[in-house]
Write an enzyme that holds these catalytic residues in place. Structure first.
Site, PDB file in Angstrom:
ATOM      1  CG  HIS A  85      -4.789  -1.831   6.251  1.00 22.75           C
ATOM      2  ND1 HIS A  85      -4.125  -2.115   5.955  1.00 22.75           N
ATOM      3  CD2 HIS A  85      -5.889  -1.925   6.265  1.00 22.75           C
ATOM      4  CE1 HIS A  85      -5.055  -1.852   4.298  1.00 22.75           C
ATOM      5  NE2 HIS A  85      -6.269  -1.985   5.376  1.00 22.75           N
ATOM      6  CG  ASP A 221      -1.008  -3.352   5.456  1.00 24.52           C
ATOM      7  OD1 ASP A 221      -0.853  -3.833   5.643  1.00 24.52           O
ATOM      8  OD2 ASP A 221      -0.651  -1.854   5.207  1.00 24.52           O
ATOM      9  CB  SER A 634      -7.192  -3.259   2.404  1.00 23.71           C
ATOM     10  OG  SER A 634      -6.715  -1.953   1.993  1.00 23.71           O
TER      11      SER A 634
HETATM   12  N1  ASP Z   1      -5.480   1.235   2.872  1.00 22.61           N
HETATM   13  C1  ASP Z   1      -7.650   1.214   2.435  1.00 22.61           C
HETATM   14  C2  ASP Z   1      -8.494   0.017   2.756  1.00 22.61           C
HETATM   15  O1  ASP Z   1      -8.311   0.328   4.138  1.00 22.61           O
HETATM   16  C3  ASP Z   1      -7.718   0.601   0.872  1.00 22.61           C
HETATM   17  C4  ASP Z   1      -7.962   1.421   0.422  1.00 22.61           C
HETATM   18  O2  ASP Z   1      -8.450   2.164   0.437  1.00 22.61           O
HETATM   19  O3  ASP Z   1      -7.376   1.922  -1.724  1.00 22.61           O
HETATM   20  O4  ASP Z   1      -9.287  -0.255   2.276  1.00 22.61           O
END
Ligand code: ASP
Length: 704
Positions: A85, A221, A634
């Site tokens: 992502h 991911d 992330s």
């Molecule tokens: N999924 C989050 C991000 O996109 C990571 C998190 O906030 O734990 O940064």
């Protein structure tokens, strides 16, 4: 009651005392604050092994990726791993309907095939240094917040200038603890970053938004890039002459896995946390800001998702946009639930009662801190309507894509109207706009935007019925016309722009925001900064023997904890890892996010796991741990006691996103991709052997 308050204080500021893993710490202070506790929990390294300015250390293998994520260097040739992502925008920009790398994945067969990603940067920390004394030189308590801010800025400029060493480094002074401490951060910024590999979205985004922020999780991911440098191994803009960067340090990868209770730690660039807000601040987030934002985003997503599910091109165009909107939307829902479940507002107000008692206990304290909390209360009361208007203008008004796009033309109008109009600078501006326009229309769908405009105008109490008229008659809704207009641009054409209906709507929205709301917000920010700085100072004075960690601010941090399962509710217990088995259980070929990759299925059926299976014989896909993380972590490396890579952080459990405001050790977990699943996909699914050979992979049972 006294006991309850004491317990509350301890659970709020527990890091120094209890076993709880709360804290997003500054690595520079490891030796002083954390290392003994980390070693007690299982760490086999010294503070110098993790952060050193004198010799290579783990810090040299961790980079900030693209400004909002983290990545880690995993080879002597500058290969980096981050989340899928995080790489998504870059992967999408390389894609077309003929070469849809989002859908199919991308694997460069050789270095020559690695794709330059224009605009993508990677930032490597050179050093961080406490410069509080220099920055607060001349500042005294008689100054108001504005005078203080101006002097701080002046002092910071001086310190930064000296540290850049004539441009080799980028230097920034950053505020910590709301202006109570300052650090100088010196970085190297690499500008030639190339895409090396990415799995198809049915692996990299498996589970989509339905699974996002959730456990159990099976998303692969990850994506792979490489840092390129000039012949002297220094940062440089893209050139065919550039060569792979040779790092001072790269991370070895362990196939050894983990068990419940194992020590882990994580390095990276968490974005924003607000752990020291008052109950009034948390109340505003949970009961005003989040519900409003959630509602507005929901409306936008409904329109975009419906269009994406019906058309391949739209899916390609809108995937990154929809991800961005949905990621924040879903997080806010979880966080609000987390705040309620943990009774955060109540707990904070109980804590504030005992703070008030402390503040009132001597006349000197009463003078300094006695009115703080009531000032906060008054502050939030007055701020609320401004905050609401600001959210409407940003989440509704500026959510209309064509409005945001048209705002880029204001400079042209300004220039066209100015007395010192110069054709040469106008020409440059027009060329720039033509380029932005081409990029914009590549990923723009007018039917979607018209629906968004209709809904959002209604939300802002403007006339939604006008949406059709506005869009139909605007030059901005016809890319060919607009590009032609820019191609033959003359100063007199400014009139046309000013009469344009989209341009006028944009001016209405942006003027209201920039001329009415923003100045108000700035005033409130000054007031908030001043209150929060004093409150922070007071908390530290009140709890002198505690170690405090500063809120996340996109600077380099360390968090540590344990591999740990989760009990989210009565009678519900989540195991701390997931397996390939779960992917097969979730498979649903009729739902886009739950299609399973054919090759993955084949390997599963044949139990062809190579050396990547756990000792239990399955492929572990993701695992839970109690490292305190935030957005920006992330892509962060999750390391075992020896500093070997065992996972890539990518998310948190839904209600655990409460940790941005209050860390609850029983409810907050970070979610990491198991590095063995990542390698399994690279090796067995994609067959990218050259990448596997490049990495230092330590067989299981050999962890040291
Ligand atoms: N999924 C989050 C991000 O996109 C990571 C998190 O906030 O734990 O940064």
């Amino acid at each position: 009651m006294k006991k309850l308050i004491l317990l509350l204080i301890l659970s709020f500021f527990s890091a120094g005392f209890l076993g709880a893993e709360e804290g997003i710490w500054i690595p520079v202070l490891l030796e002083q604050l954390n290392i003994r506790k980390m070693q007690d929990m299982g760490l086999r390294l010294s503070a110098e092994d993790i952060y050193s300015v004198n010799h290579s250390s783990l810090k040299d293998a961790i980079v900030q990726f693209g400004g909002g994520c983290t990545a880690e260097i995993v080879s002597s040739k500058g290969l980096i791993l981050t989340n899928y992502h995080c790489g998504l925008g870059s992967i999408q920009r390389q894609s077309s309907l003929q070469h849809d790398y989002l859908n199919e994945g991308f694997w460069a067969a050789s270095m020559e095939e690695e794709r330059p990603c224009a605009g993508l940067t990677v930032t490597l920390l050179n050093r961080m240094e406490d410069v509080t004394d220099k920055i607060l030189q001349g500042v005294d308590e008689t100054m108001n917040q504005l005078q203080r801010t101006n002097l701080v800025k002046l002092n910071s400029d001086k310190v930064e200038k000296e540290a850049t060493l004539g441009g080799r480094y980028e230097a920034k002074v950053r505020s910590f603890f709301y202006g109570n401490r300052y650090y100088l951060v010196v970085n190297e910024v690499f500008k030639d970053i190339r895409l090396v590999g990415a799995p198809p979205s049915n692996i990299g985004k498996f589970g989509g938004d339905t699974d996002n922020w959730m456990w159990p999780r099976h998303t692969g991911d990850f994506s792979i890039f490489r840092i390129y440098a000039n012949k002297n191994n220094e940062p440089a803009t893209y050139s065919v002459e550039n060569i792979p960067y040779i790092p001072r340090k790269y991370l070895p990868i362990s196939l050894g896995g983990y068990q419940q209770g194992d020590f882990t730690f994580l390095l990276g660039y968490p974005g924003t946390t607000s752990e020291y807000l008052t109950s009034y601040g948390v109340d505003l987030i949970a009961n005003e800001e989040n519900p409003l934002r959630i509602r507005l985003r929901e409306k936008r997503l409904e329109i975009i998702n419906a269009a994406m599910s019906q058309n391949k091109l739209i899916r390609l165009q809108y995937t990154p946009k929809a991800n961005g909107i949905a990621n924040g939307w879903k997080k806010m829902i979880g966080q609000t639930r987390g705040i309620r479940k943990a009774e955060t507002v109540l707990k904070k107000s109980l804590l504030e009662s005992s703070f008030q008692a402390w503040a009132d206990s001597t006349s000197e304290r009463r003078i300094r801190y006695g009115n703080l909390l009531s000032s906060f209360q008054t502050f939030y009361h007055h701020y609320l309507p401004v905050d609401r208007s600001s959210i409407y203008l940003t989440e509704a008004g500026q959510a209309i894509e064509i409005v945001r796009f048209a705002s880029g033309f204001r400079d042209l109008v300004k220039l066209g109207e100015s007395k010192e109009f110069q054709p040469a600078s106008c020409q440059k501006l027009v060329e720039g706009l033509a380029k932005t326009s081409r990029d914009f229309y590549k990923n723009y769908n007018i039917a979607i935007d018209k629906q968004v405009m209709f809904v959002m105008l209604g939300e802002m109490k403007l006339t939604p019925e006008k949406a059709d008229l506005i869009i139909t008659h605007s030059i901005f809704s016809d890319s060919t016309r607009l590009l032609k207009f820019l191609g033959n641009f003359k100063q007199s054409d400014i009139k046309l722009l000013k009469k344009d209906l989209v341009y006028q709507l944009m001016l209405d929205i942006y003027n209201r925001y920039e001329k009415e709301i923003l100045p108000e917000i700035k005033k409130y920010t000054v007031c908030f900064d001043s209150l929060q700085r004093v409150y922070m100072m007071a908390l530290m004075e009140w709890q002198r023997e505690m170690n405090f960690y500063p809120d996340a601010n996109l600077t380099f941090r360390i968090a540590f904890g344990k591999v740990e399962d989760l009990i989210p509710a009565d009678a519900v217990k989540y195991n701390y890892f997931t397996t390939l088995e779960g992917i097969m259980q979730k498979e649903d070929s009729s739902v886009y996010d739950y299609r399973v990759d054919n090759r993955l299925k084949y390997l599963y059926k044949n139990h062809d796991y190579g050396r990547y299976a756990d000792r239990d014989g399955t492929i572990h896909t993701a695992f839970l741990a109690s490292n305190h993380t935030s957005g920006g972590n992330s892509g962060s490396p999750v390391l075992n006691a020896w500093g070997q890579l065992i996972g890539i952080n990518f998310d948190r459990n839904w209600e655990g996103t409460l940790s941005d405001l209050m860390y609850d050790p029983s409810q907050c977990r970070n979610i990491s991709l198991d590095i063995r699943y990542c390698l399994f996909v690279i090796d067995k699914v994609a067959g990218a052997k050259r990448l596997i050979e490049e990495m230092e992979i330590i067989p299981s049972g050999n962890s040291q």
